[in-house]
Design an enzyme around this catalytic site. Structure first.
Site, PDB file in Angstrom:
ATOM      1  N   HIS A 127       0.867  -1.174   0.000  1.00 18.14           N
ATOM      2  CA  HIS A 127       0.000   0.000   0.000  1.00 18.14           C
ATOM      3  C   HIS A 127       0.904   1.224   0.000  1.00 18.14           C
ATOM      4  O   HIS A 127       2.006   1.204   0.527  1.00 18.14           O
ATOM      5  CB  HIS A 127      -0.870  -0.042   1.261  1.00 18.14           C
ATOM      6  CG  HIS A 127      -1.953   0.990   1.309  1.00 18.14           C
ATOM      7  ND1 HIS A 127      -1.702   2.319   1.592  1.00 18.14           N
ATOM      8  CD2 HIS A 127      -3.300   0.887   1.143  1.00 18.14           C
ATOM      9  CE1 HIS A 127      -2.838   2.989   1.603  1.00 18.14           C
ATOM     10  NE2 HIS A 127      -3.821   2.154   1.319  1.00 18.14           N
ATOM     11  N   GLN A 165      -4.614  -4.972   7.153  1.00 12.52           N
ATOM     12  CA  GLN A 165      -5.513  -6.070   6.777  1.00 12.52           C
ATOM     13  C   GLN A 165      -5.304  -7.293   7.664  1.00 12.52           C
ATOM     14  O   GLN A 165      -6.224  -8.091   7.858  1.00 12.52           O
ATOM     15  CB  GLN A 165      -5.282  -6.454   5.309  1.00 12.52           C
ATOM     16  CG  GLN A 165      -5.301  -5.311   4.325  1.00 12.52           C
ATOM     17  CD  GLN A 165      -6.635  -4.610   4.270  1.00 12.52           C
ATOM     18  OE1 GLN A 165      -7.680  -5.218   4.480  1.00 12.52           O
ATOM     19  NE2 GLN A 165      -6.613  -3.317   3.989  1.00 12.52           N
ATOM     20  N   LYS A 208     -10.620  -0.648  10.178  1.00  7.66           N
ATOM     21  CA  LYS A 208     -10.557  -1.942   9.506  1.00  7.66           C
ATOM     22  C   LYS A 208     -10.740  -3.103  10.493  1.00  7.66           C
ATOM     23  O   LYS A 208     -10.790  -4.263  10.097  1.00  7.66           O
ATOM     24  CB  LYS A 208      -9.230  -2.092   8.746  1.00  7.66           C
ATOM     25  CG  LYS A 208      -9.147  -1.206   7.518  1.00  7.66           C
ATOM     26  CD  LYS A 208      -7.890  -1.478   6.725  1.00  7.66           C
ATOM     27  CE  LYS A 208      -7.918  -0.790   5.374  1.00  7.66           C
ATOM     28  NZ  LYS A 208      -7.878   0.677   5.458  1.00  7.66           N
ATOM     29  N   ASP A 268       2.985  -4.002   8.216  1.00  7.81           N
ATOM     30  CA  ASP A 268       1.749  -3.255   8.002  1.00  7.81           C
ATOM     31  C   ASP A 268       0.598  -4.236   8.167  1.00  7.81           C
ATOM     32  O   ASP A 268       0.315  -5.039   7.289  1.00  7.81           O
ATOM     33  CB  ASP A 268       1.766  -2.647   6.595  1.00  7.81           C
ATOM     34  CG  ASP A 268       0.424  -2.036   6.189  1.00  7.81           C
ATOM     35  OD1 ASP A 268      -0.534  -2.082   6.982  1.00  7.81           O
ATOM     36  OD2 ASP A 268       0.337  -1.519   5.052  1.00  7.81           O
ATOM     37  N   CYS A 281      -4.749   2.544  -3.780  1.00 10.01           N
ATOM     38  CA  CYS A 281      -3.521   3.054  -3.145  1.00 10.01           C
ATOM     39  C   CYS A 281      -2.396   2.033  -3.269  1.00 10.01           C
ATOM     40  O   CYS A 281      -1.610   1.835  -2.342  1.00 10.01           O
ATOM     41  CB  CYS A 281      -3.762   3.403  -1.674  1.00 10.01           C
ATOM     42  SG  CYS A 281      -4.868   4.795  -1.450  1.00 10.01           S
TER      43      CYS A 281
END
Length: 341
Positions: A58, A138, A161, A135, A299
């Site tokens: 991302h 998700q 999220k 990261d 993104c």
């Protein structure tokens, strides 16, 4: 104060942090990564040092590193992905050297759904003395990662999220690394003593939480985590995988539809295109029938460049979705094909 610190302790338990103080509240994953890039990167990176990312990142886990590289003279290296949208692990091993100062890696690709072998790569990074950041925007809602099991140095995720509020996020960092980092932003409540001659700062987590904290957001995120764990992470994963298998089977029956992201290990994200139809048109027509998909580059423009496409339509599956809703998606795509036939 009790509610805010209680939320911090709740989140620390969820991700397996050893100390609640290792949980820093931010506005989201983007701010968390910028914090690490600036506070850690400014003091640790220098000319010729390497930052290793991958081709499916991302923008939030790429652009902050490009910025700090420009400021310090560091170099960005990229792990490529193959046709199945999986990391090229032999290439990753070659790229991981003693010059690699940090490996910044998405847990799950937001554009392809690929679940990356982060634990394996973190172990390889540790072997050459490389700091690691994951990261987890998700990963946190779909895998409920444990930072001790991953053995990562930093882990980030966003509240919205994880079925919580917007404007709240989390940065996990190892205590000893956070304590050695200078502040990223300065102001109220992160100072120990201020004079015109010199200012001294508090320890963690306050050092990285300048200004009035998002108390409501933190408490809301903790409540969302309670809710998710009440439903049951294993049940959520099983249901999402069942939906993913069903949706993939149904969509592959549609002539002219191409799915991007064919990894054998993926989360409930299906990015697709239709021959001769722009993804924005797909999204508009499907939306008119009550089905929400996202259209664009998500993104993740380097991913689109990798596959030679401008954008995809993306269906994102969660534990509240049903097979009947997937059937509605298929009906919506059939309508798209009728309009553009």
């Amino acid at each position: 104060d009790e509610a805010l610190e209680g939320a911090r302790e709740r989140i620390a338990r969820m991700i397996g942090a050893e100390h609640p103080e290792e949980v820093i509240f931010t506005s989201g994953t983007t701010m968390s990564i910028n914090l690490v890039a600036q506070a850690w990167g400014r003091s640790r990176l220098s000319e010729g040092d390497e930052v290793l990312v991958n081709e499916m990142e991302h923008h939030a886990n790429l652009v902050p590193w490009q910025l700090i590289a420009e400021q310090t003279g560091a170099v960005i290296r990229v792990i490529p992905i193959n046709e199945d949208s999986e990391l090229d692990l032999p290439a990753a091993e070659k790229l991981l050297t003693e010059q690699t100062r940090i490996l910044a890696l998405c847990h799950i690709s937001n554009s392809l759904g690929t679940i990356n072998p982060v634990k394996e790569l973190i172990a390889k990074a540790k072997a050459v003395g490389t700091t690691t950041l994951v990261d987890g925007a998700q990963g946190a809602p779909h895998l409920c990662a444990n930072v001790q099991e991953l053995d990562c140095d930093f882990y980030t995720f966003s509240g919205h999220k994880t079925y919580g509020p917007t404007g709240i996020g989390v940065l996990y960092g190892r205590q000893e690394i956070l304590e050695a980092m200078p502040p990223y932003q300065v102001g109220g409540d992160m100072i120990r003593r201020v004079s015109f001659e010199k200012t001294t700062y508090k320890g963690i987590p306050e050092r990285f939480e300048a200004g009035t904290p998002n108390i409501a957001g933190a408490v809301g995120l903790a409540a969302a985590i309670d809710y998710v764990e009440t439903v049951g992470v294993e049940r959520i994963v099983a249901h999402e995988q069942e939906l993913l298998a069903y949706a993939t089977t149904q969509l592959k029956k549609i002539e002219g539809l191409t799915i991007y992201g064919e990894s054998q290990n993926k989360a409930g994200i299906i990015s697709f295109t239709l021959d001769n139809v722009h993804p924005h048109d797909i999204g508009t027509i499907i939306d008119s029938r009550g089905v929400a998909v996202r259209a664009g580059h998500h993104c993740a423009q380097p991913v689109m460049q990798r596959f030679g496409i401008p954008a995809t339509a993306r269906a994102s599956l969660a534990f509240y979705n049903t097979k009947a809703e997937i059937d509605s998606l298929v009906e919506g795509i059939d309508r798209v094909l009728e309009v553009f036939s």
